[in-house]
Motif scaffolding. Sequence first.
Motif, PDB file in Angstrom:
ATOM      1  N   ARG A  47       8.894  18.848  57.647  1.00  0.00           N
ATOM      2  CA  ARG A  47       7.864  18.354  59.173  1.00  0.00           C
ATOM      3  C   ARG A  47       7.986  16.854  58.166  1.00  0.00           C
ATOM      4  O   ARG A  47       8.829  15.369  58.374  1.00  0.00           O
ATOM      5  N   LEU A  48       7.831  16.198  56.579  1.00  0.00           N
ATOM      6  CA  LEU A  48       8.439  15.133  56.368  1.00  0.00           C
ATOM      7  C   LEU A  48       9.237  14.404  55.982  1.00  0.00           C
ATOM      8  O   LEU A  48      10.019  13.240  55.928  1.00  0.00           O
ATOM      9  N   VAL A  49      10.319  15.723  56.007  1.00  0.00           N
ATOM     10  CA  VAL A  49      11.782  15.112  55.768  1.00  0.00           C
ATOM     11  C   VAL A  49      12.092  15.025  57.247  1.00  0.00           C
ATOM     12  O   VAL A  49      12.898  13.660  57.622  1.00  0.00           O
ATOM     13  N   ALA A  50      12.085  15.181  58.477  1.00  0.00           N
ATOM     14  CA  ALA A  50      12.177  15.103  59.821  1.00  0.00           C
ATOM     15  C   ALA A  50      11.673  13.920  60.409  1.00  0.00           C
ATOM     16  O   ALA A  50      11.803  12.817  60.640  1.00  0.00           O
ATOM     17  N   CYS A  51      10.302  13.089  59.927  1.00  0.00           N
ATOM     18  CA  CYS A  51       9.463  12.381  59.473  1.00  0.00           C
ATOM     19  C   CYS A  51      10.441  11.192  59.175  1.00  0.00           C
ATOM     20  O   CYS A  51      10.511  10.247  60.181  1.00  0.00           O
ATOM     21  N   GLY A  52      11.443  11.336  58.018  1.00  0.00           N
ATOM     22  CA  GLY A  52      11.573  10.275  57.535  1.00  0.00           C
ATOM     23  C   GLY A  52      13.531   9.915  57.914  1.00  0.00           C
ATOM     24  O   GLY A  52      13.939   8.835  58.142  1.00  0.00           O
ATOM     25  N   ILE A  53      14.342  10.925  58.934  1.00  0.00           N
ATOM     26  CA  ILE A  53      15.296  10.613  59.379  1.00  0.00           C
ATOM     27  C   ILE A  53      14.345  10.183  60.319  1.00  0.00           C
ATOM     28  O   ILE A  53      15.534   9.102  61.287  1.00  0.00           O
ATOM     29  N   LEU A  54      13.634  10.582  61.073  1.00  0.00           N
ATOM     30  CA  LEU A  54      13.779  10.066  62.641  1.00  0.00           C
ATOM     31  C   LEU A  54      12.901   8.114  62.300  1.00  0.00           C
ATOM     32  O   LEU A  54      13.246   7.448  63.319  1.00  0.00           O
ATOM     33  N   VAL A  55      12.115   8.183  61.773  1.00  0.00           N
ATOM     34  CA  VAL A  55      11.416   6.383  61.114  1.00  0.00           C
ATOM     35  C   VAL A  55      13.057   5.553  61.234  1.00  0.00           C
ATOM     36  O   VAL A  55      12.548   5.236  61.147  1.00  0.00           O
ATOM     37  N   TYR A  56      13.402   5.969  60.289  1.00  0.00           N
ATOM     38  CA  TYR A  56      14.633   5.250  59.395  1.00  0.00           C
ATOM     39  C   TYR A  56      15.734   5.456  61.414  1.00  0.00           C
ATOM     40  O   TYR A  56      15.994   4.810  60.640  1.00  0.00           O
ATOM     41  N   ALA A  57      15.451   6.127  61.635  1.00  0.00           N
ATOM     42  CA  ALA A  57      16.503   5.882  63.049  1.00  0.00           C
ATOM     43  C   ALA A  57      16.377   4.792  64.567  1.00  0.00           C
ATOM     44  O   ALA A  57      16.899   4.654  64.765  1.00  0.00           O
ATOM     45  N   ILE A  58      14.609   5.253  64.429  1.00  0.00           N
ATOM     46  CA  ILE A  58      14.010   4.266  65.345  1.00  0.00           C
ATOM     47  C   ILE A  58      14.201   2.648  64.539  1.00  0.00           C
ATOM     48  O   ILE A  58      13.779   1.767  65.284  1.00  0.00           O
ATOM     49  N   SER A  59      14.082   2.200  63.291  1.00  0.00           N
ATOM     50  CA  SER A  59      13.905   1.098  62.234  1.00  0.00           C
ATOM     51  C   SER A  59      14.892  -0.005  62.903  1.00  0.00           C
ATOM     52  O   SER A  59      16.014   0.835  62.948  1.00  0.00           O
ATOM     53  N   PRO A  60      13.958  -0.899  63.212  1.00  0.00           N
ATOM     54  CA  PRO A  60      15.249  -2.080  64.353  1.00  0.00           C
ATOM     55  C   PRO A  60      16.622  -3.005  62.876  1.00  0.00           C
ATOM     56  O   PRO A  60      16.865  -3.599  63.586  1.00  0.00           O
ATOM     57  N   SER A  61      16.355  -2.616  62.241  1.00  0.00           N
ATOM     58  CA  SER A  61      16.851  -2.986  61.042  1.00  0.00           C
ATOM     59  C   SER A  61      17.594  -2.060  59.704  1.00  0.00           C
ATOM     60  O   SER A  61      16.260  -1.547  59.061  1.00  0.00           O
ATOM     61  N   PRO A  62      18.816  -2.069  59.168  1.00  0.00           N
ATOM     62  CA  PRO A  62      18.880  -1.119  58.357  1.00  0.00           C
ATOM     63  C   PRO A  62      18.621  -1.702  56.648  1.00  0.00           C
ATOM     64  O   PRO A  62      17.962  -0.671  55.893  1.00  0.00           O
ATOM     65  N   TYR A  63      17.511  -2.786  56.681  1.00  0.00           N
ATOM     66  CA  TYR A  63      16.832  -3.286  55.805  1.00  0.00           C
ATOM     67  C   TYR A  63      15.442  -2.327  55.690  1.00  0.00           C
ATOM     68  O   TYR A  63      14.598  -1.827  54.494  1.00  0.00           O
ATOM     69  N   PHE A  64      14.938  -1.046  56.467  1.00  0.00           N
ATOM     70  CA  PHE A  64      13.553  -0.402  57.006  1.00  0.00           C
ATOM     71  C   PHE A  64      14.373   0.789  55.826  1.00  0.00           C
ATOM     72  O   PHE A  64      13.468   2.063  55.685  1.00  0.00           O
ATOM     73  N   PHE A  65      15.984   1.119  55.198  1.00  0.00           N
ATOM     74  CA  PHE A  65      16.290   1.676  54.713  1.00  0.00           C
ATOM     75  C   PHE A  65      15.348   3.045  54.018  1.00  0.00           C
ATOM     76  O   PHE A  65      14.490   3.539  53.551  1.00  0.00           O
ATOM     77  N   ILE A  66      14.701   1.838  52.241  1.00  0.00           N
ATOM     78  CA  ILE A  66      15.186   1.822  50.909  1.00  0.00           C
ATOM     79  C   ILE A  66      12.603   2.124  51.668  1.00  0.00           C
ATOM     80  O   ILE A  66      12.758   2.578  50.794  1.00  0.00           O
ATOM     81  N   PRO A  67      11.997   1.032  52.289  1.00  0.00           N
ATOM     82  CA  PRO A  67      11.004   1.038  52.141  1.00  0.00           C
ATOM     83  C   PRO A  67      10.747   3.006  53.559  1.00  0.00           C
ATOM     84  O   PRO A  67      10.139   3.427  52.522  1.00  0.00           O
ATOM     85  N   THR A  68      11.552   3.522  53.493  1.00  0.00           N
ATOM     86  CA  THR A  68      11.869   4.962  54.212  1.00  0.00           C
ATOM     87  C   THR A  68      11.590   5.968  53.384  1.00  0.00           C
ATOM     88  O   THR A  68      11.300   6.603  53.375  1.00  0.00           O
ATOM     89  N   ILE A  69      12.775   5.792  52.628  1.00  0.00           N
ATOM     90  CA  ILE A  69      12.396   6.609  51.356  1.00  0.00           C
ATOM     91  C   ILE A  69      11.573   6.669  50.930  1.00  0.00           C
ATOM     92  O   ILE A  69      10.829   7.479  50.031  1.00  0.00           O
ATOM     93  N   VAL A  70      11.383   5.460  50.136  1.00  0.00           N
ATOM     94  CA  VAL A  70       9.857   5.321  49.250  1.00  0.00           C
ATOM     95  C   VAL A  70       9.390   5.743  50.174  1.00  0.00           C
ATOM     96  O   VAL A  70       8.214   6.877  49.598  1.00  0.00           O
TER      97      VAL A  70
END
Length: 419
Positions: free
Chosen positions: A370-393
């Motif tokens: 579920r946590l892995v799926a959550c990370g993918i989902l949060v990144y997918a809905i992010s309005p900016s690619p700059y959310f990638f690093i915070p999402t991974i962290v």
Amino acid sequence: MAKGFPIFKGMNIDPIILSIPLYFTLIAIELMIQLVRKRQIYRLNDAMTNISCGITQQITGAFIKVAMVGVYQMAFEYLAVFHLPNSWWYWLLLILGVDFCYYWGHRMSHEVNLFWGGHVVHHQSEDYNFSVALRQGSFQALWTFWFYLPLAILGFNTLDFLLVSALNTVYQFWIHTETIGKLPKPIEWIFNTPSHHRVHHGKNPKYIDKNHAGSLIIWDRIFGTFQEEEERPTYGITKPINTWNPIRANLQHYLDMARQLRETPGFFNKLKVTFYKPGWRPEILGGPIQVEEPNSDTYQKFNANTWRHLQVYLFFQFIAILGITSIFLFTRDQMNIVQQLTFGGFIIWSVAQFGVLLEQSKWQALEYLRLVACGILVYAISPSPYFFIPTIVLSIGSLVAFYLISRAPAPTIKQSIPH
């Protein structure tokens, strides 16, 4: 799923959704009262389950509501016998009509076993606080919506009906509390109040199936279902659900009902099991189940002794899911059906998984997935690619935190606490 999803464009303006900040503000106030009075009003496991049931109902309702509104609109277009002018008396009649229909739909949800399966979820909590108002059954609208169709036939516009119905629902939030006592008599005589609704949630025999009002208690007074609050109610249902899983909470009554139908002989007896009051049985099986008076001195609530570190983990994961749910509810009209099903399915999986963790069941390991799926989902809905690093962290941090918690010795699972 499209990147850079426009999360603030075309927001949902449903009054129920717009009131979410108010709901949680009132819950926060009640929590502060708990700290000041040093009296337990909330339990984390119960409150999380209440809100999880509300989340589940809102997600499923996003799909069910489309069909229900379509039926109302067709009735309004093709069956309406009046064309009512938009005036002050139009709105007064609509307010009274919505509340009147709510009363009968709500009352029948208590008096018809099949309908009770959709409404029982709202009564399962053994606590009584603002979070209980959010605990709603996912199947309830399937049975109660039809009671509103006379309003369409009388000529009340679909959008007007939806607005007044939503405001009726919003009104009922504040009456789910023990922190407000009885109000002045003129208010108590006309309106539904915390005192009246505490009675409705009591499982004491004298309180069962009383005070079905939405906003106006006058309907109960007129139709003989009113009961004054006397001794403090014991909250919950006569057969406790004993689970923190919102999926099981929604399905358990129907599973029990299916078993009862298999055990009940005769076609007409099966019909009575389905459409008579909950607890009805033929004489050959002992007759209707008799409700016993709960003993307030010995009654124990269902509880789970969850390790504090797991409670902290669940609290922050729950906050994250509330955020994702808010995005879904406010922007679902801008999503295609695949996005809606993906978001909705993930959110329901998450709140069910929280129940699994609270109960320390064998499916705990699914939290990693579920946590892995959550990370993918949060990144997918992010309005900016700059959310990638915070999402991974955040995703890696959650995975590590859960791993450390899961390696700790398991606590005792079930523990009852006094009423």
